[in-house]
Scaffold this motif. Structure first.
Motif: not given
Length: 476
Positions: A93-105
């Protein structure tokens, strides 16, 4: 929900390439057979690792099937039920992929449930061992972020299904956005998929705890405010099902499939009758679904007795494997990448040894017990185990997820057994007796006698289990 039989199906496995083609099927070949339609996940993509139950985008219909306007048009033909997958999203998902890239940010960082979200002070061995598991191993997956750090993410089912924090404001907003989409798309009812696992709390089983009941109640209120009814899907100890039924519109009668097998295999309706005395009346009754035949739903829990004695239950499971020629063994337990610990993967027709008389009797029992009957698309055609698909995918549940062609559907609808089944379905849908009072007539253990009475409208089912002869009477 109409007091008429529902169909549960995948769009692309019922000879249809689109929602529009499914609409045509309902207007023609299936006309009059169903008052409702549960469409199994049609979100993008329908062909993920878990047949649509791992959506990359829950608010997007897979473009190969159509769009929300097409669904809205279908909803004018038949009442639509859709799955609200409350526990997880796809790792893609876009949301989890964004988390993988940016972490807690990442703006979505708090959407995902991590080990330390639930256990900020760490967990003891007892904490981890007490977690209720539908599948082997612990519910965590190690995930490496773009900055090189490693996080332990909660994954109840598979490593591709990332659990969300449904109590976090982002998680709450996420689920509410899906309800908004459903309302606009003409969805009249939702099934809360995997809702029993949605709330995790230290020191508990993290399954159907007090907070879970509250979560289900609150989500149900939000759905009902939008004119959407709620069905909760829980495979669990039977008393849990009874408790849940008090809080929502509908629950599944997942105990019924094995109780019917027990009745027919052992020529003894005693256990089924006991269940009918206490079973929730706001239930959707099933014999088969897109998952396996549930065993946990009739089994005991710890020292608490179940609906069927353990030794008898084991023999029922063995008989299913024998009746299927051993094919169900190839799709159950540790076989065929199957991770469902408490289910037997097999079509209901094969579980009955392809005995057409027994199959019609089983459906008659389903149609006469209290609740709204739901018929799975494979069961509609008394389908056989698809060993070719199982061999191709090595996914246990695919044994009962056949891809029908249009020609196959035409052939199946002309079978004498299916014509008899259709006749019974039309009577169940249209006879006014089923809007009246349910009566379980007292008989011997080898006889089942059910009568519905609505003023002068009467529908009666009489089954002699010793001779396996069935009689139905309808009068007005």
């Amino acid at each position: 929900m109409k007091n008429k039989i529902q169909l549960i199906t995948y769009i692309d496995r019922l000879g249809c390439k689109s929602i529009t083609e499914l609409n045509s099927l309902f207007k023609n070949e299936l006309k009059g057979l169903f008052g409702g339609l549960h469409i199994l996940p049609f979100y993008y993509p329908i062909d993920g690792e878990d047949a649509g139950f791992d959506p990359i985008d829950h608010n997007l219909i897979d473009p190969r099937l159509g769009d929300w306007n097409d669904l809205k048009e279908l909803s004018e033909e038949v009442d639509i039920m859709a799955d609200l997958i409350v526990n997880h999203v796809s790792a893609k998902s876009i949301q989890f992929q964004d988390y993988l890239q940016k972490g807690e940010k990442s703006e979505y960082a708090s959407l995902f449930l991590k080990y330390n979200t639930v256990f900020p002070n760490g967990a003891t061995e007892a904490d981890l061992l007490s977690i209720y598991r539908p599948r082997p191993n612990l519910p965590f997956t190690m995930v490496k972020l773009n900055d090189g750090s490693v996080k332990l993410i909660w994954t109840t089912f598979t490593s591709n299904q990332i659990d969300i924090d449904v109590n976090n404001k982002i998680g709450i907003k996420y689920l509410e956005s899906i309800l908004d989409t459903f309302e606009k798309g003409g969805v009249k009812m939702i099934r809360l998929d995997a809702a029993g696992y949605a709330i995790k709390k230290p020191g508990t089983s993290c399954f159907m705890i007090d907070e879970t009941y509250e979560f289900i109640s609150q989500l149900t209120k939000k759905a009902k405010a939008k004119g959407i009814e709620v069905l909760v899907e829980i495979h669990s100890y039977y008393k849990t099902q009874i408790e849940i039924a008090k809080r929502v519109d509908y629950v599944y009668d997942f105990a019924l499939p094995v109780l019917v097998l027990d009745t027919l295999f052992n020529k003894n309706a005693s256990s089924l009758k006991k269940w009918l005395e206490v079973s929730p009346k706001n239930a959707l009754t099933v014999l088969d679904t897109h998952d396996g035949i549930g065993i946990v739903d009739v089994a005991g829990e710890g020292e608490k007795p179940g609906l069927i004695e353990g030794a008898i239950l084991s023999k029922i499971v063995d008989q299913m494997h024998i009746n299927s020629g051993g094919n169900s063994l190839k799709a159950t337990g540790a076989a065929a990448s199957n991770l469902d610990l408490y289910q037997v993967n097999c079509t209901y027709f094969d579980a009955l040894g392809r005995d057409e008389n027994a199959y019609l009797i089983a459906r008659a029992i389903q149609f006469f017990v209290p609740g709204i009957p739901q018929v799975y698309y494979v069961g509609l055609f008394a389908g056989e185990n698809d060993m070719e698909l199982l061999e191709k995918t090595n996914v246990g549940r695919d044994i009962n997820r056949h891809y029908f062609t249009k020609n196959e559907i035409k052939e199946q609808l002309n079978r004498p057994l299916i014509n008899d089944l259709k006749e019974l379905m039309l009577l169940r849908n249209n006879h006014l007796a089923f809007n009246g009072d349910f009566n379980l007539i007292e008989t011997s253990k080898n006889v089942l006698n059910i009568k519905w009475v609505n003023n002068n409208h009467i529908a009666e089912l009489f089954i002699d289990l010793t001779s396996m002869k069935m009689e139905t009477k309808f009068s007005s």
